[in-house]
Design an enzyme around this catalytic site. Structure first.
Site, PDB file in Angstrom:
ATOM      1  N   HIS A  34       3.796  -2.498   3.148  1.00 54.65           N
ATOM      2  CA  HIS A  34       3.876  -1.136   2.601  1.00 54.65           C
ATOM      3  C   HIS A  34       5.193  -0.948   1.861  1.00 54.65           C
ATOM      4  O   HIS A  34       6.239  -1.417   2.322  1.00 54.65           O
ATOM      5  CB  HIS A  34       3.763  -0.094   3.728  1.00 54.65           C
ATOM      6  CG  HIS A  34       2.445  -0.104   4.428  1.00 54.65           C
ATOM      7  ND1 HIS A  34       2.159  -0.988   5.444  1.00 54.65           N
ATOM      8  CD2 HIS A  34       1.328   0.659   4.255  1.00 54.65           C
ATOM      9  CE1 HIS A  34       0.928  -0.770   5.890  1.00 54.65           C
ATOM     10  NE2 HIS A  34       0.403   0.216   5.177  1.00 54.65           N
ATOM     11  N   ASP A  67       0.822  -1.207   0.000  1.00 53.01           N
ATOM     12  CA  ASP A  67       0.000   0.000   0.000  1.00 53.01           C
ATOM     13  C   ASP A  67       0.859   1.261   0.000  1.00 53.01           C
ATOM     14  O   ASP A  67       2.031   1.244   0.387  1.00 53.01           O
ATOM     15  CB  ASP A  67      -0.892   0.028   1.248  1.00 53.01           C
ATOM     16  CG  ASP A  67      -2.070  -0.915   1.134  1.00 53.01           C
ATOM     17  OD1 ASP A  67      -2.111  -1.685   0.151  1.00 53.01           O
ATOM     18  OD2 ASP A  67      -2.934  -0.881   2.026  1.00 53.01           O
TER      19      ASP A  67
END
Length: 711
Positions: free
Chosen positions: A244, A92
């Site tokens: 991430h 993300d």
């Protein structure tokens, strides 16, 4: 200005200039609005750090107890889980220029395909990374345009976030995707009613929502071993793993993946994209040519907005540096000038003086002006040159019957011609020029001519003060005269580069004026043109602050605009006319390299930067920290106020009018800056400006005897 010049002058088409300025400001505001929205109106907190609150009653049980990939159809909401021993690694918040390439390198080395949920603003900033994600076989999904929490924003912004993200993806990669992950989401059982409402809206827009089943919590940076433990399945159930590739230091994420992938492969797990993990057909498809074109336009607009902000930031630094530099130089110069106030120029000058008063329709104030002159404590003769007045100005002066006052009548030819007529009729070598709306203090002429004891002095600037200083407009002009004009003149005096002896109160050596051919009518600022010509001829021009005269200032914004417009445009004309002084030596070189450079920096360039500063101030209040912006503005105001207090003390003025200084920054300052902008546009357009005569109000009376008094 002569009739010949007036006839060939034409009115400047104001609407054209304002249209250009308006378009520039609108474009600038639009660029800043786009930049502010994309960079300052979204959350920077990592997804997992958000606190989940709210009711769960509206979320169907099939969803909250189901899989991470959700089809929130209106009739039959469904979800699916990954296949056993299958892991879909998802990243993300990217792409990030530092960490995303390292993640991609690692995945390529491990022969693993992952899914990247990208932020539209980041894709626009780094389109090459988004293209690499797609080119290397990874799947790409939408993580909103600005990382906004869609469960807390209005519906219009949800639509904007999704639409702009999709356009940017199309422009950057040429593909379109229905995969969507809401920022600040986690597992299905954590969905709130607000989350579910936003998920249903995204489904109406054609998106499948992808949540997670396992959070590595790498956003906490708990250590590599902890990230590995959080990412390792407890059994053989398939997982959608949240990691991430942006949002901070991702070294722990990389180190964990380096060990995690081989370890899970050894346990029999396979790695796949989200669609492959849950058995969906390939969702990503090629975007249409129209979508690509619109996406490229959005990316280019964002790039331009970023570049605009960069340029504005440097311009702000320049404006700030110029403002501080001007404050320091003027205050230091004024301090030194004040210490030399009682400098003796030589033996006292006692020879008689000719005072020339050019007058065109000055009946409102001419009597007060003449009576103040004849009350002088220095021997003078007064010559009133009536330049074709139609209001009985000449008759009024003659009817006063004052000995030593002469009236010369001529057809209207303009102020420079009237002054030249007065020079030809002058009886003495020392000449004082004064406007018909100005009254002198009794000792003003005597003080004004004392510097002529030095044979190198060709002209002397007096201290012009605003008489009608009641009301806000009067107070603001009073502040400008004391703080702006007079502090500047002290600096110019020390630097020997005085560019202007004001028409309201100026002394001249007649022989110096004759040597340069008298006054010229080729500019609208005849006093500035004359002063610069004297400097270029080798004469020194000085400032005598004790020679005080009181002048009538414009009493309306319209009158003020016309006066300052003429002054500014005329100054630009004079600067251009005397631009050769920049490369000359001696007194002319001082005017060019010191005086003209100062005018260019602080009276042309700095005002031109003002709209940028004001627009950015609004930008800062909306998108940045308003407290910080307010403190910066307060610091700037404090600097202005300190300069005002010092200048008022030097001139012996009461401090009372300074209370209006903050208001001056909002209204009067803007007007003065617009005057400069309009004048520059006029000059660049090659247009000529008509003479703008100020309306007289007859507000002057008996001249005061102290600087703090009001006539």
């Amino acid at each position: 200005m002569t009739r010949r010049v007036a006839r060939r002058a034409r009115q400047v088409p104001l609407r054209t200039h304002w249209l250009i300025l308006t378009v520039l400001l609108v474009c600038l505001s639009g660029a800043l609005l786009l930049n502010g929205y994309t960079h300052h109106l979204y959350g920077t907190t990592p997804d997992g750090a958000a606190v989940v609150e709210g009711s769960h009653n509206a979320v169907p049980a099939a969803i909250s107890n189901g899989g991470p990939v959700i089809d929130a159809g209106r009739k039959d909401a469904r979800s699916v889980r990954p296949k056993a021993k299958t892991i879909a690694i998802t990243f993300d918040d990217g792409p990030d220029p530092d960490w995303t390439p390292k993640v991609l390198d690692l995945l390529r080395a491990q022969h693993v395909r992952a899914t990247f949920f990208v932020v539209g603003a980041q894709v626009a900033a780094h389109p090459d990374l988004a293209r690499r994600i797609v080119a290397e076989g990874h799947q790409i999904g939408v993580h909103t345009f600005t990382h906004a929490n869609l469960s807390t924003v209005p519906g219009w912004r949800r639509s904007l976030e999704l639409r702009q993200s999709q356009l940017i993806l199309a422009g950057a990669t040429g593909v379109s995707t229905p995969l969507f992950r809401p920022p600040y989401s986690s597992e299905p059982d954590a969905l709130t009613d607000a989350d579910w409402a936003s998920i249903k809206q995204t489904r109406d827009a054609g998106y499948l929502t992808v949540l997670t089943t396992q959070d590595s919590e790498d956003w906490r940076r708990p250590g590599t071993s902890r990230v590995i433990a959080n990412s390792t399945p407890r059994g053989t159930t398939g997982q959608v793993l949240l990691m991430h590739d942006a949002g901070g230091d991702r070294s722990q994420t990389l180190a964990a993946l380096q060990k995690l992938i081989p370890s899970l492969k050894a346990r029999g797990f396979t790695f796949a994209t989200v669609s492959d993990a849950v058995g969906l057909p390939q969702p990503v498809h090629s975007a249409s040519a129209i979508e690509r074109g619109r996406g490229l336009a959005v990316i280019e607009a964002m790039r331009l907005s970023d570049n605009a902000l960069t340029v504005i930031t440097w311009l702000l630094y320049a404006a700030g540096a110029l403002s501080v530099l001007r404050a320091l130089t003027t205050v230091m110069a004024a301090r030194r000038h004040a210490r030399e106030r009682y400098w003796s120029w030589g033996d006292p000058v006692t020879e008689p003086v000719t005072v020339i008063v050019p007058a065109y329709n000055e009946s409102a104030g001419i009597e007060a002006a003449v009576r103040s002159l004849v009350a002088s404590d220095h021997p003078i003769e007064v010559i009133v040159v009536d330049d074709g007045s139609t209001d009985g100005t000449a008759d009024l002066v003659e009817s006063m019957g004052i000995r030593g006052v002469r009236v010369i009548r001529q057809t209207n030819a303009g102020k420079p011609a009237a002054l030249n007529t007065g020079l030809q009729a002058a009886s003495f070598d020392l000449v004082v020029m004064v406007d018909g709306d100005t009254v002198f203090e009794p000792d003003a002429v005597r003080m004004l001519v004392q510097p002529f004891a030095d044979p190198s002095v060709g002209a002397v600037s007096g201290n012009a003060k605003v008489a009608n200083r009641t009301g806000l407009l009067g107070r603001w002009q009073h502040i400008e005269y004391v703080v702006g004009f007079n502090l500047d003149r002290r600096l110019f005096d020390l630097a020997e580069c005085m560019p202007t002896v004001p028409g309201a109160v100026g002394g001249f050596r007649r022989s110096a004026l004759e040597r340069i051919g008298g006054l010229s009518d080729v500019t609208l600022a005849e006093d500035t043109d004359l002063t610069m010509a004297l400097c270029r001829d080798g004469w020194r021009v000085v400032y005598e602050e004790r020679a005080r005269a009181w002048t009538e200032a414009p009493a309306s914004l319209g009158a003020l605009w016309r006066q300052r417009y003429r002054w500014c445009y005329g100054t630009l004309q004079a600067m251009w006319k005397h631009r050769g002084a920049w490369v000359q030596g001696g007194q002319a070189g001082k005017l060019g390299r010191r005086g003209l450079t100062y005018l260019l920096l602080f009276q042309v360039l700095l005002p031109l930067l003002a709209p940028v500063v004001d627009v950015f101030a609004i930008y800062g209040l909306v998108f940045l920290d308003p407290v910080r912006v307010g403190l910066i503005w307060a610091g700037f105001l404090a600097l202005q106020f300190a300069m005002g207090v010092y200048a008022f003390r030097l001139d012996g003025e009461r401090y009372g009018p300074l209370w209006s200084l903050p208001l001056q920054q909002f209204v009067y300052r803007q007007l003065m800056y617009l005057v400069v902008i309009q004048s520059v546009f006029t000059a660049l357009a090659g247009s000529r400006l008509r003479w703008q005569r100020m309306e007289r109000y007859g507000s002057l009376g008996v001249p005061p005897r102290s600087a703090g008094a009001t006539p």
